[in-house]
Design a protein around this motif. Structure first.
Motif, PDB file in Angstrom:
ATOM      1  N   THR A 246       0.765  -1.279   0.036  1.00 26.08           N
ATOM      2  CA  THR A 246       0.099   0.046   0.146  1.00 26.08           C
ATOM      3  C   THR A 246       0.722   1.344   0.082  1.00 26.08           C
ATOM      4  O   THR A 246       0.208   2.367   0.035  1.00 26.08           O
ATOM      5  CB  THR A 246      -0.887   0.036   1.256  1.00 26.08           C
ATOM      6  N   TYR A 247       2.233   1.102  -0.164  1.00 30.54           N
ATOM      7  CA  TYR A 247       3.003   2.378  -0.015  1.00 30.54           C
ATOM      8  C   TYR A 247       4.240   1.984  -1.122  1.00 30.54           C
ATOM      9  O   TYR A 247       4.592   0.771  -1.024  1.00 30.54           O
ATOM     10  CB  TYR A 247       3.635   2.578   1.417  1.00 30.54           C
ATOM     11  N   LYS A 248       4.900   3.013  -1.699  1.00 27.08           N
ATOM     12  CA  LYS A 248       4.619   4.424  -1.861  1.00 27.08           C
ATOM     13  C   LYS A 248       4.168   4.525  -3.259  1.00 27.08           C
ATOM     14  O   LYS A 248       4.990   4.140  -4.175  1.00 27.08           O
ATOM     15  CB  LYS A 248       5.958   5.153  -1.243  1.00 27.08           C
ATOM     16  N   PHE A 249       3.154   5.476  -3.411  1.00 23.55           N
ATOM     17  CA  PHE A 249       2.860   5.595  -4.618  1.00 23.55           C
ATOM     18  C   PHE A 249       3.174   7.459  -5.231  1.00 23.55           C
ATOM     19  O   PHE A 249       3.020   7.998  -4.284  1.00 23.55           O
ATOM     20  CB  PHE A 249       1.172   5.444  -4.777  1.00 23.55           C
ATOM     21  N   ASP A 250       3.249   7.264  -6.504  1.00 19.40           N
ATOM     22  CA  ASP A 250       3.095   8.917  -7.059  1.00 19.40           C
ATOM     23  C   ASP A 250       1.639   9.129  -6.705  1.00 19.40           C
ATOM     24  O   ASP A 250       0.736   8.566  -7.226  1.00 19.40           O
ATOM     25  CB  ASP A 250       3.517   8.940  -8.544  1.00 19.40           C
ATOM     26  N   PRO A 251       1.418  10.542  -5.919  1.00 16.74           N
ATOM     27  CA  PRO A 251       0.236  10.755  -5.764  1.00 16.74           C
ATOM     28  C   PRO A 251      -0.415  11.053  -7.051  1.00 16.74           C
ATOM     29  O   PRO A 251      -0.158  11.326  -8.297  1.00 16.74           O
ATOM     30  CB  PRO A 251       0.192  12.309  -5.262  1.00 16.74           C
ATOM     31  N   GLU A 252      -2.024  10.681  -6.936  1.00 14.60           N
ATOM     32  CA  GLU A 252      -2.698  10.696  -8.193  1.00 14.60           C
ATOM     33  C   GLU A 252      -2.790   9.585  -9.092  1.00 14.60           C
ATOM     34  O   GLU A 252      -3.306   9.594 -10.341  1.00 14.60           O
ATOM     35  CB  GLU A 252      -2.736  12.148  -8.691  1.00 14.60           C
ATOM     36  N   THR A 253      -2.077   8.694  -8.829  1.00 14.13           N
ATOM     37  CA  THR A 253      -1.729   7.497  -9.700  1.00 14.13           C
ATOM     38  C   THR A 253      -1.716   6.322  -8.867  1.00 14.13           C
ATOM     39  O   THR A 253      -1.982   5.965  -7.611  1.00 14.13           O
ATOM     40  CB  THR A 253      -0.175   7.590 -10.232  1.00 14.13           C
ATOM     41  N   ASP A 254      -1.605   4.982  -9.636  1.00 13.19           N
ATOM     42  CA  ASP A 254      -1.347   3.714  -9.100  1.00 13.19           C
ATOM     43  C   ASP A 254      -0.065   3.059  -9.356  1.00 13.19           C
ATOM     44  O   ASP A 254       0.251   1.963  -9.571  1.00 13.19           O
ATOM     45  CB  ASP A 254      -2.367   2.674  -9.644  1.00 13.19           C
ATOM     46  N   ILE A 255       1.049   4.204  -9.604  1.00 16.12           N
ATOM     47  CA  ILE A 255       2.414   3.908  -9.788  1.00 16.12           C
ATOM     48  C   ILE A 255       3.273   3.973  -8.721  1.00 16.12           C
ATOM     49  O   ILE A 255       3.158   5.091  -7.766  1.00 16.12           O
ATOM     50  CB  ILE A 255       2.933   4.784 -10.879  1.00 16.12           C
ATOM     51  N   TYR A 256       4.055   2.849  -8.642  1.00 17.81           N
ATOM     52  CA  TYR A 256       4.807   3.047  -7.176  1.00 17.81           C
ATOM     53  C   TYR A 256       5.844   4.097  -7.495  1.00 17.81           C
ATOM     54  O   TYR A 256       6.346   4.413  -8.659  1.00 17.81           O
ATOM     55  CB  TYR A 256       5.542   1.853  -7.039  1.00 17.81           C
ATOM     56  N   ASP A 257       6.514   4.497  -6.472  1.00 16.92           N
ATOM     57  CA  ASP A 257       7.381   5.891  -6.238  1.00 16.92           C
ATOM     58  C   ASP A 257       8.243   5.860  -7.355  1.00 16.92           C
ATOM     59  O   ASP A 257       9.202   4.987  -7.617  1.00 16.92           O
ATOM     60  CB  ASP A 257       8.007   5.719  -4.898  1.00 16.92           C
ATOM     61  N   THR A 258       8.290   6.987  -8.170  1.00 12.04           N
ATOM     62  CA  THR A 258       9.288   7.038  -9.266  1.00 12.04           C
ATOM     63  C   THR A 258      10.042   8.463  -8.818  1.00 12.04           C
ATOM     64  O   THR A 258      10.924   8.899  -9.741  1.00 12.04           O
ATOM     65  CB  THR A 258       8.424   7.478 -10.451  1.00 12.04           C
ATOM     66  N   SER A 259       9.919   8.964  -7.681  1.00 11.89           N
ATOM     67  CA  SER A 259      10.858  10.184  -7.154  1.00 11.89           C
ATOM     68  C   SER A 259      12.102   9.818  -7.100  1.00 11.89           C
ATOM     69  O   SER A 259      12.448   8.650  -7.112  1.00 11.89           O
ATOM     70  CB  SER A 259      10.119  10.711  -6.133  1.00 11.89           C
ATOM     71  N   HIS A 260      12.920  10.757  -6.611  1.00 15.22           N
ATOM     72  CA  HIS A 260      14.562  10.577  -6.330  1.00 15.22           C
ATOM     73  C   HIS A 260      14.632   9.679  -5.132  1.00 15.22           C
ATOM     74  O   HIS A 260      15.486   8.862  -5.134  1.00 15.22           O
ATOM     75  CB  HIS A 260      15.134  11.937  -6.166  1.00 15.22           C
ATOM     76  N   LYS A 261      13.535   9.507  -4.384  1.00 15.12           N
ATOM     77  CA  LYS A 261      13.554   8.655  -3.275  1.00 15.12           C
ATOM     78  C   LYS A 261      13.292   7.059  -3.486  1.00 15.12           C
ATOM     79  O   LYS A 261      14.225   6.396  -3.020  1.00 15.12           O
ATOM     80  CB  LYS A 261      12.411   8.863  -2.236  1.00 15.12           C
ATOM     81  N   ASN A 262      12.696   7.027  -4.520  1.00 13.10           N
ATOM     82  CA  ASN A 262      12.382   5.484  -5.025  1.00 13.10           C
ATOM     83  C   ASN A 262      12.380   4.452  -4.134  1.00 13.10           C
ATOM     84  O   ASN A 262      13.040   3.471  -3.909  1.00 13.10           O
ATOM     85  CB  ASN A 262      13.856   5.072  -5.981  1.00 13.10           C
ATOM     86  N   ARG A 263      11.351   4.764  -3.098  1.00 14.03           N
ATOM     87  CA  ARG A 263      11.153   3.898  -2.068  1.00 14.03           C
ATOM     88  C   ARG A 263      10.561   2.382  -2.380  1.00 14.03           C
ATOM     89  O   ARG A 263      10.061   2.343  -3.459  1.00 14.03           O
ATOM     90  CB  ARG A 263      10.062   4.313  -1.128  1.00 14.03           C
ATOM     91  N   VAL A 264      11.154   1.468  -1.787  1.00 14.88           N
ATOM     92  CA  VAL A 264      10.561  -0.100  -1.820  1.00 14.88           C
ATOM     93  C   VAL A 264       9.283  -0.111  -1.619  1.00 14.88           C
ATOM     94  O   VAL A 264       8.844   0.496  -0.336  1.00 14.88           O
ATOM     95  CB  VAL A 264      11.510  -0.775  -1.172  1.00 14.88           C
ATOM     96  N   PRO A 265       8.446  -0.532  -2.415  1.00 13.43           N
ATOM     97  CA  PRO A 265       6.920  -0.980  -1.772  1.00 13.43           C
ATOM     98  C   PRO A 265       6.936  -1.586  -0.874  1.00 13.43           C
ATOM     99  O   PRO A 265       7.834  -2.293  -0.301  1.00 13.43           O
ATOM    100  CB  PRO A 265       6.266  -1.538  -3.109  1.00 13.43           C
ATOM    101  N   ALA A 266       5.835  -1.386   0.045  1.00 13.77           N
ATOM    102  CA  ALA A 266       5.672  -2.004   1.446  1.00 13.77           C
ATOM    103  C   ALA A 266       4.149  -2.032   1.630  1.00 13.77           C
ATOM    104  O   ALA A 266       3.489  -1.265   1.429  1.00 13.77           O
ATOM    105  CB  ALA A 266       6.736  -1.353   2.546  1.00 13.77           C
ATOM    106  N   TRP A 267       3.903  -3.009   3.056  1.00 11.43           N
ATOM    107  CA  TRP A 267       2.632  -3.042   3.474  1.00 11.43           C
ATOM    108  C   TRP A 267       2.755  -2.147   4.829  1.00 11.43           C
ATOM    109  O   TRP A 267       2.736  -2.762   6.086  1.00 11.43           O
ATOM    110  CB  TRP A 267       2.150  -4.302   3.776  1.00 11.43           C
ATOM    111  N   CYS A 268       2.813  -0.967   4.669  1.00 11.88           N
ATOM    112  CA  CYS A 268       3.102   0.068   5.976  1.00 11.88           C
ATOM    113  C   CYS A 268       1.587   0.082   6.714  1.00 11.88           C
ATOM    114  O   CYS A 268       1.709   0.298   7.975  1.00 11.88           O
ATOM    115  CB  CYS A 268       3.463   1.250   5.505  1.00 11.88           C
ATOM    116  N   ASP A 269       0.494  -0.114   5.877  1.00 16.36           N
ATOM    117  CA  ASP A 269      -0.836   0.186   6.431  1.00 16.36           C
ATOM    118  C   ASP A 269      -1.321  -1.016   6.814  1.00 16.36           C
ATOM    119  O   ASP A 269      -1.654  -1.793   6.245  1.00 16.36           O
ATOM    120  CB  ASP A 269      -1.502   1.044   5.449  1.00 16.36           C
TER     121      ASP A 269
END
Length: 567
Positions: A246-269
């Motif tokens: 459930t984390y981390k997505f680019d806001p307003e999308t269903d795409i996992y993080d493409t920012s410079h942070k490039n976080r590893v997806p995770a079940w945070c919630d």
């Protein structure tokens, strides 16, 4: 000091004790729990789909983290639920974190002793961006705690998250003899952005998700690993995860993080729950026999005196006590450090511990948690088990008691073997009922919500309560008529054995679609001599239908309502 008991008699009678009310339960209630890290945004989407109204829940708990505004989200939820016959049990906000609990109005007379707590863990316990908020109450014959938390971020901060869990669990106290601590409650529901990550490389995780094999990642989930290792959330359960991280997505999308942070997806919630007196806690609470103990003295002779309790405290302050499933990390408590007892004052937060100090971390997760929980559980269960244990066990099994040692409960594999033995002795029903005190019905994420970098998660759980109870206080009439120019007098009936009224009890006149009498009252009067009197000037002046709500100061809750026809 009692050192030899017929220990195997204790576990099954205690399970049966827990199930005594289960057998008498009249109703299974549905509890719907939501957690949403809003990413510092204000509501731009319809929040109704989060509330599970199509599932007709009895209790709804909504937790928010990283609120853009502390009022906007709760107001949206309030407006929706007011139209559906729910009222607000309680709201508590800490910085940008919040939990609000609602219930159907039909349950209002049986939701009492409402209290809130919060624990700051951000920046060494000084800031509330991280930590936990909670609402607790009595629900019919059960005590319930709803906890919403936001724990520290980042892949390598597992030990910090574990420590924050123990801080919240140990520091939140309540003024109710039935449940003075979080772990004393019959049901604890724990939700939030727990921030546990997937202990794998970014590319490997994303590839598994893309290939539809995200469930293969669960064995690398840090929360699962920490629970299994006994570092945090011991005794908590979670429904099977079937949804992608459930984390981390680019806001307003269903795409996992493409920012410079490039976080590893995770079940945070996550949403978890805990049932009072889990089997590992029973083992610690009742002073289990060692491997070589063959004493079979009758349990019926077992009594618990003040000196026994003192000796027990001494035992846990001087022995090298291993902590497993019930109480904390698998560390050992140093005798020298264990003797450094500290008196905890009500509501006073303890000094934060540097978790890099392994000895201090061991002290916190063993001494504070193990001693308090052990003594609390032993006080509440030992005498009952002593007087009824042998007879109950023989009735359930039709045979002599079965020999059980500490390791049978502490070790998962040995516990499985033990339960198989108990099943052969005709007590499989005991195990089944005990482990199903809470039944998960739905556990899902909500990918349609896109404004945050998190996806909300919700769970619908079924819990058992005994609804065969009489309201504590009720209006003498279900409906009152108030004519213009006349005063209104309302009176009440009190259940026998309940203390009298308080001078701070009050009656509110509210709209029919009310959720909180403190927030939505039109007028109110304090109760005096078991009545509340409204002067004629308080009449609304027009014909309309309203509600009367009795608010008890002793139970800190609205506990009765009646219809009011204004003519």
């Amino acid at each position: 000091m009692i050192t030899h008991l017929h220990h195997h008699v204790l576990i099954v009678p205690l399970l049966l004790l827990i199930l005594t009310t289960h057998d008498n339960m009249v109703t299974s209630l549905k509890v719907h729990i939501v957690t949403y890290n809003t990413g510092n945004t204000r509501p731009r989407e319809n929040v109704a789909p989060l509330l599970g109204l199509e599932l007709d829940p009895d209790i709804i708990s909504v937790g928010f983290e990283e609120l853009g505004d502390t009022d906007d989200w709760e107001n949206e939820v309030d407006k929706i639920l007011a139209k559906r016959g729910y009222y607000r049990v309680k709201l508590v906000t800490m910085s940008i974190m919040q939990i609000v609990v609602f219930a159907k109005k039909e349950h209002m007379p049986f939701i009492t002793h409402i209290q809130t707590e919060y624990t700051k863990t951000g920046f060494g316990g000084t800031y509330g961006n991280k930590g936990g908020t909670s609402v607790r109450f009595r629900l019919y014959d059960k005590t319930v705690a709803m906890v919403n938390t936001h724990l520290s971020a980042h892949m390598d901060q597992v030990h910090i998250r574990d420590e924050e869990y123990w801080n919240i669990m140990s520091e939140q106290d309540f003024d109710d003899p039935m449940s003075e601590h979080l772990y004393d409650h019959d049901y604890v529901f724990w939700s939030g952005d727990l921030n546990y990550r997937i202990q794998l490389g970014n590319e490997e995780v994303r590839t598994a998700i893309k290939d539809g094999k995200h469930l293969d990642l669960l064995s690398h989930d840090q929360l699962h690993q920490e629970k299994q290792a006994g570092h945090a959330f011991i005794g908590f359960h979670e429904a099977d995860i079937t949804f992608p991280p459930t984390y981390k997505f680019d806001p307003e999308t269903d795409i996992y993080d493409t920012s410079h942070k490039n976080r590893v997806p995770a079940w945070c919630d996550r949403v978890l729950w805990r049932i009072k007196a889990e089997r590992a806690e029973i083992a610690h609470a009742l002073n289990w026999a060692g491997e070589g103990d063959t004493d079979t003295s009758s349990l019926s002779s077992f009594t618990l005196s003040a000196s026994d309790m003192s000796d027990l405290e001494s035992d846990f302050s001087s022995d090298h006590c291993e902590v497993d499933g019930a109480c904390g990390s698998k560390q050992f408590l140093s005798p020298d450090n264990a003797k450094k007892k500290t008196k905890k004052k009500k509501k006073k937060k303890k000094k934060q511990i540097d978790v890099s100090d392994e000895e201090a971390y061991s002290n916190r997760s063993t001494w504070e948690m193990m001693r308090k929980r052990t003594i609390s559980l032993m006080k509440k269960t030992a005498v009952y088990a002593a007087t009824t244990g042998s007879a109950m066990l023989r009735t359930a099994t039709g045979s002599a008691p079965i020999k059980v040692h500490k390791a049978d409960v502490a070790d998962p594999e040995r516990f499985k073997n033990l339960m198989n033995t108990l099943e052969r002795e005709k007590v499989s029903l005991v195990k089944e009922k005990y482990e199903n005190c809470v039944k998960p019905l739905v556990y899902k994420s909500h990918p349609e919500f896109k404004q945050s970098d998190h996806k909300p998660v919700s769970a619908l759980l079924e819990v058992g309560v005994n609804t065969n109870l009489t309201p504590v206080i009720k209006f003498q009439n279900d409906k009152y008529t108030w004519k213009k120019g006349e005063k209104l007098v309302v009176s009440f009936d009190v259940r026998p054995g309940i203390p009298g009224f308080s001078s701070w009890d009050w009656v509110a006149i509210v709209e029919q679609k009310w959720t909180d009498p403190h927030k939505h009252y039109i007028s109110y009067q304090y109760v005096a001599k078991e009545t509340a009197k409204f002067p004629w000037e308080y009449h609304p002046g027009v014909a309309r239908t309203l509600n009367l709500v009795f608010v008890s100061s002793k139970m800190n809750a609205p506990v009765a309502s009646a219809l009011l026809e204004c003519l």
